[in-house]
Design a protein around this motif. Structure first.
Motif, PDB file in Angstrom:
ATOM      1  N   GLY A 369     -34.043  -6.084  52.289  1.00 39.14           N
ATOM      2  CA  GLY A 369     -33.395  -7.141  52.309  1.00 39.14           C
ATOM      3  C   GLY A 369     -31.877  -7.470  52.162  1.00 39.14           C
ATOM      4  O   GLY A 369     -31.231  -6.439  52.132  1.00 39.14           O
ATOM      5  N   MET A 370     -31.320  -8.770  51.778  1.00 39.89           N
ATOM      6  CA  MET A 370     -30.046  -9.179  51.909  1.00 39.89           C
ATOM      7  C   MET A 370     -29.368  -8.521  50.497  1.00 39.89           C
ATOM      8  O   MET A 370     -28.060  -8.566  50.455  1.00 39.89           O
ATOM      9  CB  MET A 370     -29.800 -10.408  52.006  1.00 39.89           C
ATOM     10  N   GLY A 371     -30.193  -8.045  49.463  1.00 37.73           N
ATOM     11  CA  GLY A 371     -29.387  -7.736  48.252  1.00 37.73           C
ATOM     12  C   GLY A 371     -29.039  -8.757  47.236  1.00 37.73           C
ATOM     13  O   GLY A 371     -28.848 -10.169  47.822  1.00 37.73           O
ATOM     14  N   ILE A 372     -28.437  -8.442  46.296  1.00 34.38           N
ATOM     15  CA  ILE A 372     -28.146  -9.464  45.402  1.00 34.38           C
ATOM     16  C   ILE A 372     -26.590  -8.897  44.919  1.00 34.38           C
ATOM     17  O   ILE A 372     -26.496  -8.017  44.467  1.00 34.38           O
ATOM     18  CB  ILE A 372     -28.946  -9.757  44.112  1.00 34.38           C
ATOM     19  N   PRO A 373     -25.586  -9.827  44.807  1.00 36.10           N
ATOM     20  CA  PRO A 373     -24.201  -9.424  44.468  1.00 36.10           C
ATOM     21  C   PRO A 373     -24.230  -8.866  43.142  1.00 36.10           C
ATOM     22  O   PRO A 373     -25.024  -9.434  42.134  1.00 36.10           O
ATOM     23  CB  PRO A 373     -23.460 -10.795  44.646  1.00 36.10           C
ATOM     24  N   THR A 374     -23.560  -8.057  42.766  1.00 34.43           N
ATOM     25  CA  THR A 374     -23.614  -7.372  41.399  1.00 34.43           C
ATOM     26  C   THR A 374     -23.336  -8.370  40.255  1.00 34.43           C
ATOM     27  O   THR A 374     -23.837  -8.485  39.088  1.00 34.43           O
ATOM     28  CB  THR A 374     -22.382  -6.200  41.239  1.00 34.43           C
ATOM     29  N   GLY A 375     -22.180  -9.141  40.264  1.00 35.89           N
ATOM     30  CA  GLY A 375     -21.850 -10.352  39.487  1.00 35.89           C
ATOM     31  C   GLY A 375     -22.853 -11.194  39.215  1.00 35.89           C
ATOM     32  O   GLY A 375     -22.715 -12.055  38.039  1.00 35.89           O
ATOM     33  N   GLU A 376     -23.929 -11.461  40.036  1.00 39.06           N
ATOM     34  CA  GLU A 376     -24.850 -12.328  39.803  1.00 39.06           C
ATOM     35  C   GLU A 376     -26.006 -11.981  39.227  1.00 39.06           C
ATOM     36  O   GLU A 376     -27.155 -12.808  38.914  1.00 39.06           O
ATOM     37  CB  GLU A 376     -25.245 -13.113  41.184  1.00 39.06           C
ATOM     38  N   GLN A 377     -26.343 -10.674  39.179  1.00 39.78           N
ATOM     39  CA  GLN A 377     -27.669  -9.883  38.858  1.00 39.78           C
ATOM     40  C   GLN A 377     -27.842 -10.380  37.201  1.00 39.78           C
ATOM     41  O   GLN A 377     -29.211 -10.525  37.018  1.00 39.78           O
ATOM     42  CB  GLN A 377     -27.531  -8.558  38.847  1.00 39.78           C
ATOM     43  N   GLY A 378     -26.800 -10.496  36.340  1.00 44.65           N
ATOM     44  CA  GLY A 378     -27.205 -10.913  34.948  1.00 44.65           C
ATOM     45  C   GLY A 378     -27.852 -12.249  34.629  1.00 44.65           C
ATOM     46  O   GLY A 378     -28.551 -12.649  33.986  1.00 44.65           O
ATOM     47  N   LYS A 379     -27.483 -13.085  35.921  1.00 40.80           N
ATOM     48  CA  LYS A 379     -28.103 -14.614  35.967  1.00 40.80           C
ATOM     49  C   LYS A 379     -29.420 -14.561  36.500  1.00 40.80           C
ATOM     50  O   LYS A 379     -30.081 -15.769  36.539  1.00 40.80           O
ATOM     51  CB  LYS A 379     -27.217 -15.435  36.434  1.00 40.80           C
TER      52      LYS A 379
END
Length: 437
Positions: A369-379
């Motif tokens: 799928g579209m994936g998750i931005p690196t900066g948002e993965q911790g949240k």
């Protein structure tokens, strides 16, 4: 009769031999040596005085710097005590929080004067220490530091919930000299959290009762012997589907409230994860087909049994699979794979067994799928958080599924990890300890 002669005894003159003409006078040599020693001592004294002056100025500058830094903190209380708890440091933040000037506190009050006595007594019973200061610093003494909520009592009697970081303090020789207490006022934040949890719990209960009634009557209508037209059945089926969705949301809200309140419990039994994965695939099959997403299941020949709550583990697996389907565009693939592995003491997991490693089961859910931005993965495991990619693509959801899955995984002694790149898909890996053979 003895007669005493009153006249003083004659003094005999001592002749000091003078050096012969042309010979050096030994007294001059001795005087010269003494002069040199005196000059060396004076120079050494001046050097030591200079060194002492430099050290004194450096210590004064350091103390001034530390004082200015501490005094610059106005939103946190910084309190330093001696070993007996008598206050020696009291910054403006402490003045603001507890309502007393430094002059009325330093060397006159104890840190325990600003704590609830019953709270310290309860802590003393819990940790088996003496009441008072010993209970306050028990954990910091044992572990080197401690952070927890305490109730501070201000000069006017007002009580505040304060997150206090406690650390031991040493002098220049490294000898224990007292304690540091850095406090952050959490009164409003904790009150907001309680109100939010109460609101979630209240609304959840108020919604669940009518939804259960609606679903019950829908089931009766749909199973009634009186025939329904196709259009009527379609409408009622839509109502039932959305009522089910609302009921699941209410259940999720209640679950998160239970987790936050520490009331989350498990009913552990031996659970075959392969069966959990098959059930999750079956549940997601219709939604995947509707979205044009292919489901692939890769299971071992023999099942992997873990100790746990089958319902909760099924909920966690369902969340991962349904999320993967929702975030994968038509034509994509979601793969569910289950493997046995070995977990070392440092947390690393490998396919091969190593000395000291423990057997674990790894369930990986991978999407294209579209994936998750690196900066948002911790949240991503935070309650109600939704990634920017989900918002841009208008993917439905409220951001509870992953928070719930994380809580379930942690309660089972496992870990939940993710690897993702924006535009390149995501893999969630759930690792659980295997049941003892």
């Amino acid at each position: 009769m003895t007669t005493i002669d009153p006249r003083p005894a004659p003094v005999r003159a001592v002749r000091v031999p003078r050096p012969r003409a042309g010979s050096p006078d030994p007294r001059d040599a001795e005087l010269d040596r003494l002069r040199k020693e005196n000059a060396a001592l004076l120079a050494q004294e001046r050097t030591r005085a200079d060194e002492l002056d430099v050290a004194t100025r450096m210590l004064a500058a350091r103390a001034q710097t530390m004082t200015s830094v501490i005094d610059a903190v106005t939103e946190q209380s910084i309190i330093g005590t001696d070993r007996d708890g008598v206050i020696r440091v009291w910054n403006p933040g402490a003045e603001k929080m507890l309502g007393l000037p430094r002059s009325e506190v330093v060397r006159q009050r104890s840190i325990v004067d600003f704590h609830l006595a019953e709270e310290l007594d309860a802590q003393a019973e819990t940790c088996g220490s003496a009441p008072g200061l010993a209970a306050l610093v028990h954990a910091a003494h044992a572990h080197g530091s401690d952070v927890r909520d305490w109730t501070y009592v201000a000069a006017d009697g007002q009580q505040r919930t304060v997150s206090v970081a406690v650390t031991p303090r040493t002098d220049d020789r490294g000898v224990h000299a007292g304690w540091n207490f850095v406090g952050t006022d959490m009164t409003e934040a904790r009150a907001t959290e309680r109100m939010k949890d109460q609101f979630v719990s209240l609304i959840s209960h108020e919604l669940r009762t009518p939804l259960t009634s609606i679903l019950g009557y829908l089931e009766l209508v749909l199973e009634d012997e009186q025939p329904l037209t196709d259009e009527q059945r379609k409408y009622l089926t839509t109502v039932e589907r959305n009522a089910d969705r609302l009921l699941r949301l209410v259940g999720d809200l209640l679950f998160t409230a239970q987790v936050d309140a520490g009331r989350f419990s498990l009913e552990p039994h031996d659970v075959d994860l392969a069966g959990v994965v098959r059930a999750a695939e079956e549940t997601a099959r219709v939604a995947a087909a509707t979205a044009g997403v292919r489901l692939v299941v890769d299971l071992p020949a023999s099942g992997l049994v873990v100790p746990g709550d089958a319902v909760r583990l099924g909920q966690a697996c369902d969340n991962l699979v349904s999320n993967a389907v929702k975030f994968t565009p038509a034509g994509g693939t979601v793969t569910l794979s289950l493997r046995s592995a070995w977990a070392a003491a440092d947390g690393t997991v490998s396919a091969e067994g190593r000395p000291g490693a423990s057997p674990v089961a790894q369930l990986a859910v991978t999407d294209t799928g579209m994936g998750i931005p690196t900066g948002e993965q911790g949240k991503l495991f935070t309650r109600f958080f939704r990634s920017s990619t989900a918002q841009r693509a208008a993917v439905p959801g409220v951001g509870l599924g992953l928070a719930i899955t994380k809580a379930i995984t942690t309660a089972h002694g496992g870990t939940l990890d993710l690897v993702s790149a924006e535009g390149a898909g995501t893999t969630f890996t759930l690792t659980l300890p295997l049941a003892a053979a």
